[in-house]
Design an enzyme around this catalytic site. Structure first.
Site: not given
Length: 442
Positions: A269, A298, A322, A370, A397
């Site tokens: 982040q 993810y 992932e 995510d 996001c």
């Protein structure tokens, strides 16, 4: 013998009709992407950047397509009370991308993002989903930890910036939706340790370590000790070449301290406290319990994975998936003390969701996802429904992609129980959301 193809004249590029025109406009509601909606005298919809709802502006048309146009506000005739001196002037009209709301007071930026989020939930998620979100408390956008003061300009938050070395040897960024590189005079949104490097000084010694066209990443884990990553190698703040496998990021979540090793070019982040905000919220919303079976999609470098593994303990089980092999290697290191947690590498699609549950050994009590900005997609969301997971946490996001995924999850048998949203990328249109869904009992 095949007939010889006739030569064809290459099509001439079409001029962008109307580009450069100056329009007198009154701006209405904000749209997804960082612009306000307006209509010109002919009724054409114009998306105007660098303005505010309610303002009357003169705007220069930058591009057109069919019955739509895009423009930059170049003169403000009737300013909004929410307008402030730009925190990053070089991100203004005709400037670089990445700071399209820097002329908006921070509290108004959050209201802007909340309006966009509600609009996407209504238009894409549908009226029932929008009504449900209103029923559980709405879609207000919260400041990140430490950003609560209305007087704080919210500069100095970014721990990572990406630069391009222009033809003059100076570091810069590209224009919004363009290819031209604008040399930066400063980067006020970056943490102070990055600004203190002197990268943008006229006589910066850093010019000796890069060449024209290089792409540069500057990253400062936890806001300290920056590293400058160039094609020629990584350098510390004193310009010395260094060999760094992983940077250490630290957060506090659920009353506990966590430390993560992440490769310098790996994802973390950007906001100095963004990871902490999300991990803490995951604990609060999902309430992972001792002994639970948890699946994570993810999973990146393991931000949520470590917190989930800690919460469920040795009597639980965690399986993570992932697609980025380097990120999975980081996650495996970050989970090395939890034998009950496994990190797998592979593309996240509908079939992979079922395979992950097989690895888990039973239907998950909790599933966390995510996805990237494009979202998970209906196929993955339907596969999540087929797992029978009791609780699902969706992190997004992008409000449009998030609304699409929420609608697909609701259609797959889930009910939205809580929604939180944060401004983890001040001065841009980006907003981060986390939604808890519970499986409907039939």
């Amino acid at each position: 013998m095949s007939p010889r193809p006739r030569p064809r004249r290459a099509p001439r590029p079409r001029a962008d009709r109307g580009a450069g025109d100056i329009l007198d406009l009154v701006l209405a509601e904000p749209a997804h992407g960082g612009a306000c909606v307006a209509r010109d005298r002919d009724g054409r919809v114009v998306f105007v950047r660098h303005g505010l709802p309610g303002e009357r502006v003169r705007a220069r048309v930058t591009s057109t397509r069919k019955a739509l146009a895009w423009a930059d506000a170049v003169e403000v005739l009737d300013p909004s009370p929410d307008r402030v001196d730009p925190a990053w002037p070089q991100a203004g009209p005709g400037g670089v991308g990445g700071g399209e709301l820097s002329h908006v007071a921070p509290p108004a930026q959050r209201r802007w993002k909340a309006d966009v989020l509600r609009g996407q939930l209504r238009r894409i998620g549908g009226p029932d989903l929008a009504a449900r979100v209103d029923e559980i408390g709405g879609a207000d956008v919260l400041p990140a930890p430490g950003d609560e003061s209305a007087d704080d300009p919210l500069t100095g938050r970014r721990t990572r910036i990406e630069l391009v070395i222009g033809a003059d040897g100076r570091p810069g960024m590209r224009t919004h939706r363009g290819h031209d590189v604008v040399a930066l005079d400063d980067m006020p949104l970056a943490v102070e340790s990055i600004r203190a490097l002197g990268l943008f000084d006229a006589d910066s010694p850093w010019r000796r370590v890069w060449k024209v066209g290089d792409r540069i990443r500057v990253v400062a884990a936890n806001g300290a000790d920056p590293l400058v990553l160039t094609p020629q190698g990584a350098r510390d703040a004193r310009m010395r070449l260094v060999d760094v496998d992983r940077l250490t990021w630290r957060i506090r979540a659920g009353g506990r301290d966590y430390s993560y090793g992440v490769r310098p070019r790996g994802f973390w982040q950007t906001h100095v406290r963004g990871a902490e905000a999300l991990a803490s919220a995951l604990v609060d919303l999902a309430v992972p319990r001792t002994g639970e079976a948890v699946a994570e999609l993810y999973s990146g470098a393991g931000l949520f994975s470590a917190v989930l593994a800690d919460a469920i303990g040795p009597s639980g089980s965690l399986a993570c998936l992932e697609g980025d092999e380097a990120a999975v290697a980081d996650a495996a290191e970050n989970l090395s003390g939890a034998a009950w947690a496994q990190a797998f590498v592979g593309a996240v699609d509908a079939s992979a969701v079922g395979e992950l549950v097989v690895e888990l050994g039973r239907s998950p009590d909790l599933l966390v996802l995510d996805p990237p900005r494009a979202g998970a997609g209906r196929g993955v969301c339907e596969a999540i429904g087929a797992t029978g997971a009791g609780r699902v946490v969706l992190v997004s996001c992008d409000p449009a992609a998030g609304a699409r995924d929420l609608r697909a999850l609701v259609d797959s048998g889930y009910r939205v129980d809580a929604l939180r949203a944060w401004d983890l990328f001040p001065h841009t249109h980006h907003v981060e959301t986390m939604v808890l869904l519970q499986r409907e009992v039939l």
